[in-house]
Write an enzyme that holds these catalytic residues in place. Structure first.
Site, short mmCIF file in Angstrom:
data_model
loop_
_atom_site.label_atom_id
_atom_site.label_comp_id
_atom_site.label_asym_id
_atom_site.label_seq_id
_atom_site.Cartn_x
_atom_site.Cartn_y
_atom_site.Cartn_z
N GLU A 39 0.84 -1.19 0.00
CA GLU A 39 0.00 0.00 0.00
C GLU A 39 0.88 1.25 0.00
O GLU A 39 1.89 1.32 0.70
CB GLU A 39 -0.89 0.00 1.24
CG GLU A 39 -1.79 1.19 1.38
CD GLU A 39 -2.58 1.18 2.69
OE1 GLU A 39 -3.67 1.77 2.71
OE2 GLU A 39 -2.11 0.58 3.68
N LYS A 106 -9.68 2.37 -2.29
CA LYS A 106 -9.87 1.74 -0.98
C LYS A 106 -11.24 2.10 -0.40
O LYS A 106 -11.56 3.27 -0.22
CB LYS A 106 -8.75 2.20 -0.05
CG LYS A 106 -8.73 1.54 1.31
CD LYS A 106 -7.53 2.05 2.11
CE LYS A 106 -7.42 1.43 3.48
NZ LYS A 106 -6.26 1.97 4.23
N CYS A 140 -5.28 -3.06 2.63
CA CYS A 140 -5.00 -2.93 4.05
C CYS A 140 -6.23 -3.12 4.94
O CYS A 140 -6.67 -4.24 5.17
CB CYS A 140 -4.31 -1.59 4.32
SG CYS A 140 -3.39 -1.57 5.88
#
Length: 252
Positions: A39, A106, A140
Site C-alpha cells: 500500500e 480503498k 489494508c
C-alpha cells in the site's frame, strides 16, 4: 501463474527512491507474471497527503508501473496516494498490465488514523482478469471486513490481493486474517505488507501467499525481500469442485 511479492522498506515521500527499491527486488525475484507491491508503496502511508501525494496525471510511480509492465511483459499492482483533477485524494490500488490500467479505490478508510478526513473512499469491489485468473483487489484495512470480500457478493474470483501498511503492533491480526480470508472464500490470498518505519509506526512485513485451505505457499523473510510462488488454477478449481463449501455460503 508466477507471483512475486515485493516486501519493501518505503522511503518517506520519495517516489524515485522507492522505485529503485522496487526495481532491485524485482531483479532479485526474477521473472514473474505478476509483481505485487505494498500500500502507498511510493510514499509511505501518508494519512495527510497534501504535498506528498502525486497528481495522478503526472505520477512518476504510476508511469513507472506502466513502463515496467510493458517492458517486462508482466502485471504490477500496489496502491498509490494520488490527487485527482477534481481535487480529491484517493488511496488507489492500481493493477497495470501491458495493455491496460485498472484501479480500485480503498473502500474502508482507516478512521482510527483519520485517513477518512483526507481521502475519498471507493464504493465498490473490483475484480481484474490476468493470465486466466480473476483477482479481487483489496487494500489494508479492508482485510478486517469479510463481508466486503465475500465470494459471490463481491463477485466470483480465484484470488484476493491485499496490499498494506499494517503495523507490527497488530501483526497477529494480519497473520490470522489473511488465512481466514483464504479459507472462508476457498481462494488464494496474495498479501503484501511493508517493512521499516514511517513517522507513526514500525512495520514487520509478514507478506505471504496463502492457499485455499490456509497453508503458507510462500512468505517473505524478515526485512526487505521478495518471495515467489507458482499458482495452479487447475488445482484451485479441482479443490473447489471436490469440497463444495461455497455452495452453502450465505447470500443475504
Amino acid at each position: 501463474m508466477n507471483i512475486a511479492l515485493l516486501q519493501t522498506d518505503i522511503v518517506w515521500a520519495s517516489p524515485s527512491e522507492n522505485i529503485a527499491h522496487a526495481e532491485r527486488l524485482m531483479e532479485q525475484a526474477g521473472k514473474a507474471d505478476l509483481y505485487v507491491l505494498p500500500e502507498m508503496w511510493a510514499t509511505g502511508f501518508a494519512i495527510q497527503p497534501e504535498g506528498i501525494a502525486e497528481e495522478e496525471a503526472s505520477s512518476l510511480a504510476l508511469d513507472w508501473m506502466r513502463r515496467t509492465a510493458e517492458q517486462r511483459h508482466c502485471a504490477l499492482c500496489g496502491s498509490l496516494a494520488v490527487r485527482l483533477p477534481d481535487g480529491t485524494y484517493r488511496n488507489r490500488h492500481y493493477f497495470v498490465t501491458p495493455q491496460a490500467t485498472y484501479f480500485y479505490d480503498k473502500r474502508h478508510l482507516f478512521r482510527h488514523g483519520h485517513e477518512d478526513r483526507h481521502f475519498t473512499a471507493g464504493s465498490h469491489a473490483v475484480i481484474v482478469e490476468w493470465q486466466g485468473w480473476r483477482l479481487l483487489l483489496q487494500t489494508c484495512y479492508d482485510l478486517r471486513f469479510p463481508c466486503f470480500a465475500r465470494y459471490g457478493r463481491a463477485g466470483e474470483y480465484d484470488a484476493i490481493v491485499y496490499v498494506a501498511n499494517w503495523p507490527e503492533r497488530r501483526q497477529l491480526a494480519w497473520d490470522t486474517l489473511i488465512r481466514a480470508r483464504a479459507i472462508e472464500n476457498q481462494c488464494y490470498v496474495l498479501a503484501v505488507n511493508r517493512v521499516g518505519d514511517d513517522p507513526a509506526c514500525h512495520y514487520a512485513g509478514g507478506s505471504a501467499v496463502i492457499d485455499p485451505v490456509g497453508r503458507t505457499v510462500a512468505e517473505c523473510p524478515q526485512g526487505e525481500h521478495p518471495a515467489t510462488a507458482e499458482l495452479s488454477i487447475e488445482k484451485l478449481l479441482d479443490m473447489r469442485n471436490h469440497f463444495r463449501v461455497l455452495d452453502d455460503r450465505d447470500n443475504g
